[in-house]
Write an enzyme that holds these catalytic residues in place. Structure first.
Site, PDB file in Angstrom:
ATOM      1  N   ASP A  71       0.268  -0.569   0.029  1.00  0.00           N
ATOM      2  CA  ASP A  71      -0.040  -0.175   0.230  1.00  0.00           C
ATOM      3  C   ASP A  71       0.479   1.153   0.660  1.00  0.00           C
ATOM      4  OD1 ASP A  71       0.868  -0.029   3.051  1.00  0.00           O
ATOM      5  OD2 ASP A  71      -0.838   0.666   3.391  1.00  0.00           O
ATOM      6  N   ASP A 106      -3.162  -2.369   6.873  1.00  0.00           N
ATOM      7  CA  ASP A 106      -3.088  -2.301   7.716  1.00  0.00           C
ATOM      8  C   ASP A 106      -4.822  -1.732   8.027  1.00  0.00           C
ATOM      9  OD1 ASP A 106      -4.074   0.075   5.549  1.00  0.00           O
ATOM     10  OD2 ASP A 106      -2.810   1.373   5.946  1.00  0.00           O
ATOM     11  N   ASP A 120      -8.701  -5.899   6.727  1.00  0.00           N
ATOM     12  CA  ASP A 120      -7.603  -6.054   5.769  1.00  0.00           C
ATOM     13  C   ASP A 120      -7.224  -7.677   6.166  1.00  0.00           C
ATOM     14  OD1 ASP A 120      -7.105  -4.392   3.617  1.00  0.00           O
ATOM     15  OD2 ASP A 120      -5.645  -3.468   4.833  1.00  0.00           O
TER      16      ASP A 120
HETATM   17  P1  ADP Z   1      -3.989   4.128   1.399  1.00  0.00           P
HETATM   18  O1  ADP Z   1      -3.961   3.021   0.719  1.00  0.00           O
HETATM   19  O2  ADP Z   1      -3.238   5.301   1.034  1.00  0.00           O
HETATM   20  O3  ADP Z   1      -3.353   3.831   2.917  1.00  0.00           O
HETATM   21  P2  ADP Z   1      -6.402   4.585   2.490  1.00  0.00           P
HETATM   22  O4  ADP Z   1      -7.319   3.318   1.863  1.00  0.00           O
HETATM   23  O5  ADP Z   1      -6.368   4.128   3.721  1.00  0.00           O
HETATM   24  O6  ADP Z   1      -5.115   4.985   1.604  1.00  0.00           O
HETATM   25  O7  ADP Z   1      -7.573   5.575   2.178  1.00  0.00           O
HETATM   26  C1  ADP Z   1      -8.544   5.276   0.807  1.00  0.00           C
HETATM   27  C2  ADP Z   1      -8.804   7.079   0.630  1.00  0.00           C
HETATM   28  O8  ADP Z   1     -10.259   7.260   1.999  1.00  0.00           O
HETATM   29  C3  ADP Z   1      -8.136   7.630   1.018  1.00  0.00           C
HETATM   30  O9  ADP Z   1      -7.363   8.290  -0.104  1.00  0.00           O
HETATM   31  C4  ADP Z   1      -8.913   9.341   1.908  1.00  0.00           C
HETATM   32  O10 ADP Z   1      -9.553   9.950   0.543  1.00  0.00           O
HETATM   33  C5  ADP Z   1     -10.091   8.638   2.265  1.00  0.00           C
HETATM   34  N1  ADP Z   1     -10.132   8.302   3.923  1.00  0.00           N
HETATM   35  C6  ADP Z   1      -9.053   7.676   4.607  1.00  0.00           C
HETATM   36  N2  ADP Z   1      -8.508   7.955   5.524  1.00  0.00           N
HETATM   37  C7  ADP Z   1      -9.866   8.624   5.807  1.00  0.00           C
HETATM   38  C8  ADP Z   1     -10.461   9.486   7.301  1.00  0.00           C
HETATM   39  N3  ADP Z   1      -9.476   8.818   8.366  1.00  0.00           N
HETATM   40  N4  ADP Z   1     -12.088   9.560   7.109  1.00  0.00           N
HETATM   41  C9  ADP Z   1     -11.879  10.296   5.433  1.00  0.00           C
HETATM   42  N5  ADP Z   1     -11.835   9.616   4.516  1.00  0.00           N
HETATM   43  C10 ADP Z   1     -10.893   8.944   4.952  1.00  0.00           C
HETATM   44 MG    MG Z   2      -4.416   3.374   4.529  1.00  0.00          MG
END
Ligand code: ADP
Ligand code: MG
Length: 909
Positions: free
Chosen positions: A297, A627, A631
Site C-alpha cells: 500500500d 493496515d 485487510d
Molecule cells: P492508502 O492505501 O493510501 O492507505 P486508504 O485506504 O487509507 O489509502 O484511504 C483511501 C481513501 O480514503 C483516502 O484517499 C482518503 O480519501 C479516504 N480516507 C482515508 N482515511 C480517511 C479518514 N480517516 N476519514 C475520511 N476519509 C479517509
Molecule cells: Mg491507509
C-alpha cells in the site's frame, strides 16, 4: 459525548504498583526434562536406541555404548538448539507493539497496553484490539469480533453499558471504555488457564522437512537392510552382518537436521528483527526468501505518513498553507472570503475525525491518524479554537464508504455557528432532547463524496452554479496530479428528527450521508520515504515484482508511484488500474497484474483478496501489506501478510506474518534478503551434511561389492565420530552464514530445499571428490603395508593405519567442503576467510578432534585406527585443494552452461 478526563497520572502509578502490568502470564512451556525426553525419543533417536539394544544383545558392548553416546550427544545438541530458538522467538514476541489511546489527567495519550490499570479510560476505534476487560462508556456503531473467546466469527454489536473482553477486536465503530480488569484477572487469562493450547497446524516448511526426513529414513533403513542381507550372502557371521547394517543406517541418519533448521530460522528471525522486521512465526523467514511479488500500500509504507494540508480549494477560492510538521503556526495565503470558507471547512472536517495534535516539549506531534492530525493542525492554522468541536454523534470511517461524518449542533457550536464546545454535556447528552437544528459534516475520498453532493457552496447553501461538479473534478485532478492526497468535505442541514435519531444511535450513515453540499477539497502532502526508491530498485534486481495497491485516488497514486520509480513508463496495457474495474475472472486478472510496476487504486479489501489469489494462481509467492480493519483476509491469504508496527490496526497485525516495526517498505526487502540468506544456509547445511554421508557410506559399498576382499575403510565407530564429532560445529556454523552479497541480485529460488541441483552437487560432485581422496589414502597405505589387490586381507595393524588415513582424508575433505558450501556459486578462495568467524573456530575444533581421534592412543585403539605413514597424511591433506578445486570447476561449468538452475521460472505471457 465529552470524553471523561480519566485517571490522574499519580493514581495510575500507584495502581500499577498494586495490580501489576496488564499482560497475560507467560505461557508455561513444557518442563525442560520433558523437552529433553522428547529429543531423546523422536523417530531417529528410537531407531538408534533399537540399534544400541541389538548391539548389546549381539555382544558388541563398545558399539552399543557408542550408539548411546550418539543419541545422548545429539539429543543434548538438539535440546540446546531448540531452547535457543525458542528464546529467540520469545524475544521477538515481546517486540510486537501494542499501543492504546488512553485518557489520563484530561489528556489523550498513547501508551503501551501493558501499562493500563483498572479505571483507565481508553479510546477504541475500528481495528483496535480491546486491551483489557472494560465497560463501554460511549459507543457509536460499535461491533466486536469476539472469535478469540467464543470461536464465533460474526461481529456482535455492543452498546453503552455492555462489557468488552480483553483480546477481542473492534470490528467497526468507535468506543470509549473504562478498564475493569487487567492482566491475569481478565477473562482471556482465565480462558487461557483453562484451555490447553492446541498444536499449530503444520506449515509448508514443516511438511518439506518431514518429506526430507521420510526420504532419508526410508533410504537408510532400506540400505541398512540390503547390507545386512548382502553381508550374510557373502558369508559373514550374523554379528558382522548386523554390525554393517547398523553402521550404514547410523551413517545415513541426519540426526541434527531438524534442530539445525529451526535454529537457522530463529537466527534469521533475530537478524530480521535487528533490522526492524518482526516475523510472527519462524516459517515466515523461509517463505520470505521465496517472495516473487510484493503488493504494497502507499500511505505510511511508501510514504512517511507525516501529513500536512498544503492547499484548500473552496467555491470561494483557494488557500495555500505553509507550515512545519503539525504545529498550529503557519503562513496562509488566500483571499479573505476563501480563508473564511476554508476555516469552516477545516473545522467541520476536524469534527469528523479522531486524530489530534499535541504539544510535547515544544514539539507538535500527531495523536491517532496522521491525516486527521493534519486536519486538526489545519483548523488551528486557519484560526480555529484549540479544542475540537464535539459532535452529537458520528459515523466512523470504513474502507467501503471511504468517508467519515459527524453531527454538529449548528447554533452555538459548529463551524457555521460558533461552538460545538458546549458538548461537555457529558452523560446526560443522550437524555436531553435535541431541539436545536443540526448539521451533518462529512469528509472522505472525493470519488465517493462528490457523487453524494447536489451542489457546492462556501457557506453550506448550494450556490446556483451548473458547472460546480466540473470545477470540483478539475480541482481534485489538479491536486492529485501533484501527488497530494485529496479529501473532500461536505455538509448539510439536518432535520430535528434526523439529529435526534443520530444522537440516539438509531440512524444509518448511508441513509444520512446524501443530498450534501460540497464545501471544498483539502490537498494533503505526504512525502515519500527516502529509502523507498532504492529498495524498489533492489527488489527489481532481485527479480521481485511490485504493485502498489492503494485505497487512494488513481492520479495521486500514480504521481507518488512515478516519484519513487515504481511506475514504469509503460507501453501496452494501462499500468494504473482501478479496483472497481478489475476483471472478475481470476485468470484474466492474474494475466493483467503479472507485470512489474502496476498501480491498483481505489481498492477495497475484498479486491485485495482477489489480487492475492489471482497472483498466487500464477505461481507467485505473494507478500501483501495491509493496515485496515478488513485487510485481515487478504493478509491471511497472501503467502506473507505484512502489517505495520506503528500505524495500522491491531487486526492487521494479528493476521500478519511479518510486522514492519518502522512501517518502511525498504524493510520488506531487508526481510526478503534475510529470508533468502536463511534458506541458503539451510541448503548449505544440507549439502555439507549429506556429502559426509556419501564418504561414510562408500567404504561399506566397496567392501560389499568386493565380497569382503577389499577391507573396510571406515568402521561404525569412526563414522559416529565424524557425525557427532568433527562435523557438528562446522554444520552449525554454516547455518549462521551471513547473506552473501549476491543474494538480492538473483531471481527468487524454488521452494524445495532438497532439489535436483542440491542432490547433484552432493552425489555427483562433492561426495565423489571426498571419496576419491578417502579411498586413495586408504588403498595407498594398504599398498605400502604390503597388501596387493586379490591378495590376502592384511594384518589389523596395517588396516588401522590405512583406516586412519581414510578418516583424516574425510575430516580434511569436510573442512574444505565447509568452505565450498559457503557459496553456491563462487569458488571457496574468492570468499573472505574470516567472513564466518564461527566457522573458523569450528574448523579449529575439528582439527583438534582429528588429532585426538588419531593420536590419542587409547581413543584411536577403540576406534580401530592409528596414525598413518607420511604418504597417507599427504593424500589426506590433498583432499583440501582437491575438494575446493573440484567444487570450483563444477561452479564454473554450471555458470557457463546453466546447469542445475535453481531458479523459479516465472510464467510469461
Ligand atoms: P492508502 O492505501 O493510501 O492507505 P486508504 O485506504 O487509507 O489509502 O484511504 C483511501 C481513501 O480514503 C483516502 O484517499 C482518503 O480519501 C479516504 N480516507 C482515508 N482515511 C480517511 C479518514 N480517516 N476519514 C475520511 N476519509 C479517509
Ligand atoms: Mg491507509
Amino acid at each position: 459525548m465529552a470524553v471523561p478526563d480519566g485517571l490522574d497520572d499519580g493514581v495510575v502509578e500507584r495502581l500499577r504498583d498494586q495490580v501489576g502490568a496488564n499482560s497475560l502470564p507467560r505461557e508455561k512451556g513444557r518442563p525442560w526434562w520433558l523437552r529433553l525426553a522428547a529429543e531423546l525419543g523422536h523417530f531417529f533417536a528410537l531407531m538408534l536406541w533399537a540399534a544400541a539394544v541389538l548391539a548389546f544383545i549381539a555382544g558388541m558392548a563398545e558399539l552399543g555404548w557408542a550408539i548411546v553416546a550418539v543419541v545422548v550427544v545429539n539429543g543434548l545438541f538438539a535440546f540446546f538448539q531448540e531452547a535457543r530458538a525458542e528464546r529467540a522467538s520469545a524475544k521477538l514476541r515481546e517486540l510486537l507493539p501494542a499501543n492504546v489511546q488512553v485518557r489520563r489527567s484530561g489528556r489523550t495519550t498513547v501508551v503501551d497496553a501493558a501499562e493500563l490499570v483498572p479505571g483507565d479510560v481508553v479510546l477504541l476505534t475500528a481495528g483496535d484490539r480491546v486491551p483489557a476487560d472494560l465497560d463501554f462508556l460511549q459507543a457509536s456503531g460499535l461491533t466486536l469480533d469476539e472469535s478469540m473467546l467464543t470461536g464465533e466469527s460474526v461481529a456482535v454489536p455492543r452498546e453503552v453499558g455492555d462489557a468488552g473482553a480483553g483480546g477481542t477486536f473492534v470490528a467497526a465503530g468507535d468506543a470509549v471504555g473504562r478498564v475493569t480488569a487487567t492482566g491475569e484477572r481478565t477473562r482471556l487469562a482465565e480462558i487461557a488457564r483453562l484451555t490447553t493450547r492446541a498444536e499449530p497446524p503444520a506449515s509448508p516448511l514443516d511438511l518439506e522437512l518431514r518429506r526430507i526426513v521420510t526420504i532419508i529414513a526410508t533410504v537408510s533403513v532400506t540400505v541398512g537392510a540390503a547390507f545386512f542381507l548382502a553381508s550374510l550372502l557373502i558369508g559373514n557371521p550374523l554379528a558382522g552382518a548386523f554390525l554393517f547394517a547398523i553402521g550404514v543406517t547410523v551413517a545415513l541418519v541426519p540426526e541434527g537436521l531438524l534442530p539445525t533448521v529451526t535454529l537457522s530460522l530463529a537466527m534469521g528471525a533475530q537478524r530480521m528483527s535487528r533490522r526492524h522486521a518482526l516475523v510472527r512465526n519462524l516459517q515466515a523467514v523461509e517463505t520470505l526468501g521465496s517472495t516473487t511479488f510484493i503488493c504494497t500500500d502507499k500511505t505510511g509504507t511508501l510514504t512517511q505518513n507525516r501529513m500536512s494540508a498544503v492547499e484548500v480549494w473552496t467555491p470561494a477560492g483557494t488557500v495555500a498553507i505553509e507550515g512545519t510538521g503539525y504545529s498550529p503556526d503557519a503562513s496562509v495565503d488566500g483571499t479573505d472570503a476563501a480563508r473564511e470558507a476554508a476555516g469552516r471547512l477545516a473545522r467541520g472536517a476536524r469534527a469528523a475525525s479522531q486524530g489530534e495534535i499535541e504539544e510535547h516539549d515544544g514539539e507538535w506531534r500527531a495523536v491517532g491518524d496522521p491525516m486527521e492530525a493534519a486536519l486538526a493542525a489545519l483548523d488551528r492554522r486557519l484560526g480555529g479554537a484549540a479544542a475540537r468541536p464535539v459532535p452529537l454523534a458520528g459515523f466512523a470511517f470504513d474502507d467501503e464508504r471511504k468517508r467519515q461524518s459527524a453531527v454538529l449542533r449548528s447554533g452555538g457550536g459548529g463551524p457555521d455557528g460558533v461552538s460545538g464546545l458546549d458538548g461537555e454535556s457529558g452523560p446526560d447528552a443522550e437524555s436531553r432532547p435535541v431541539r436545536e437544528s443540526a448539521e451533518l459534516w462529512v469528509k472522505g475520498a472525493p470519488e465517493t463524496l462528490l457523487a453524494l453532493c447536489i451542489g457546492s457552496g462556501a457557506t453550506g447553501e448550494a450556490a446556483d452554479d451548473d458547472a460546480w461538479r466540473l470545477s470540483a473534478h478539475a480541482a481534485t485532478e489538479q491536486l492529485a496530479q501533484r501527488g497530494l492526497r485529496v479529501l473532500a468535505v461536505a455538509s448539510r442541514e439536518m432535520s430535528d428528527d434526523e439529529a435526534a435519531a443520530a444522537a440516539g444511535g438509531g440512524a444509518d450513515a448511508v441513509v444520512l450521508e446524501r443530498g450534501l453540499v460540497l464545501r471544498g477539497l483539502i490537498g494533503l502532502h505526504d512525502p515519500p520515504r527516502p529509502a523507498v526508491a532504492g529498495a524498489i530498485r533492489q527488489a527489481r534486481e532481485a527479480g521481485i515484482r511490485i504493485a502498489m495497491v492503494t485505497g487512494d485516488h488513481p492520479v495521486t497514486a500514480a504521481a507518488i508511484a512515478r516519484e519513487i520509480g515504481l511506475l514504469g513508463p509503460g507501453a501496452g496495457a494501462p499500468r494504473v488500474l482501478e479496483g472497481a474495474s478489475l476483471p472478475e475472472d481470476p485468470q484474466v486478472l492474474g494475466a493483467l497484474l503479472d507485470r512489474d510496476g502496476v498501480v491498483i487504486s481505489r481498492v477495497t479489501p475484498e479486491q485485495k483478496l482477489r489480487v492475492a489469489h489471482a497472483l498466487q494462481a500464477r505461481g507467485h509467492c505473494v507478500a501483501m501489506t495491509g493496515d485496515g480493519v478488513n485487510d485481515g483476509p487478504a493478509l491471511e491469504a497472501a503467502d506473507i501478510g505484512v502489517a505495520m508496527g506503528r500505524s495500522g490496526t491491531d487486526v492487521a497485525r494479528n493476521a500478519a506474518d511479518l510486522v514492519l516495526l518502522d512501517d518502511d517498505f525498504a524493510t520488506i526487502i531487508v526481510a526478503v534478503e534475510q529470508g533468502r540468506a536463511t534458506y541458503a544456509n539451510i541448503r548449505r547445511y544440507l549439502t555439507y551434511h549429506l556429502t559426509d554421508n556419501v564418504a561414510e557410506l562408500t567404504p561399506f559399498v566397496v567392501w560389499a561389492l568386493s565380497a569382503g576382499h577389499f577391507p573396510l575403510a571406515l568402521g561404525v565407530l569412526q563414522i559416529l565420530c565424524l557425525d557427532i564429532g568433527t562435523d557438528l560445529l562446522p554444520a552449525l556454523a554454516l547455518g549462521g552464514e551471513k547473506p552473501s552479497a549476491g543474494v538480492l541480485t538473483r531471481p527468487p529460488e524454488r521452494r524445495h530445499l532438497m532439489d535436483g541441483s542440491l542432490m547433484f552437487r552432493v552425489f555427483a560432485v562433492l561426495g565423489p571428490l571426498e571419496v576419491v581422496f578417502e579411498m586413495a589414502a586408504f588403498a595407498v597405505v594398504l599398498w605400502l603395508g604390503g597388501w596387493r589387490p586379490g591378495g590376502p586381507v592384511p594384518v589389523p595393524a596395517v588396516i588401522a593405519t590405512a583406516s586412519g588415513a581414510a578418516f583424516a582424508a574425510v575430516v580434511l575433505g569436510q573442512l574444505a567442503n565447509a568452505y565450498a558450501c559457503r557459496s553456491a556459486s563462487r569458488p571457496a578462495w574468492r570468499l573472505s576467510w574470516a567472513g564466518n568467524r564461527m566457522l573458523l573456530w569450528a574448523i579449529l575444533v575439528e582439527l583438534a578432534l582429528l588429532a585426538v581421534f588419531l593420536f590419542a592412543g587409547p581413543v584411536a585403539d577403540v576406534l580401530g585406527q592409528a596414525p598413518p605413514p607420511l604418504a597417507g597424511f599427504i593424500i589426506a591433506a590433498l583432499a583440501v585443494p582437491g575438494v575446493v578445486v573440484g567444487d570450483a570447476v563444477h561452479k564454473a561449468l554450471r555458470r557457463r552452461f546453466g546447469r542445475g538452475r535453481t531458479h523459479l521460472v516465472l510464467p510469461h505471457h
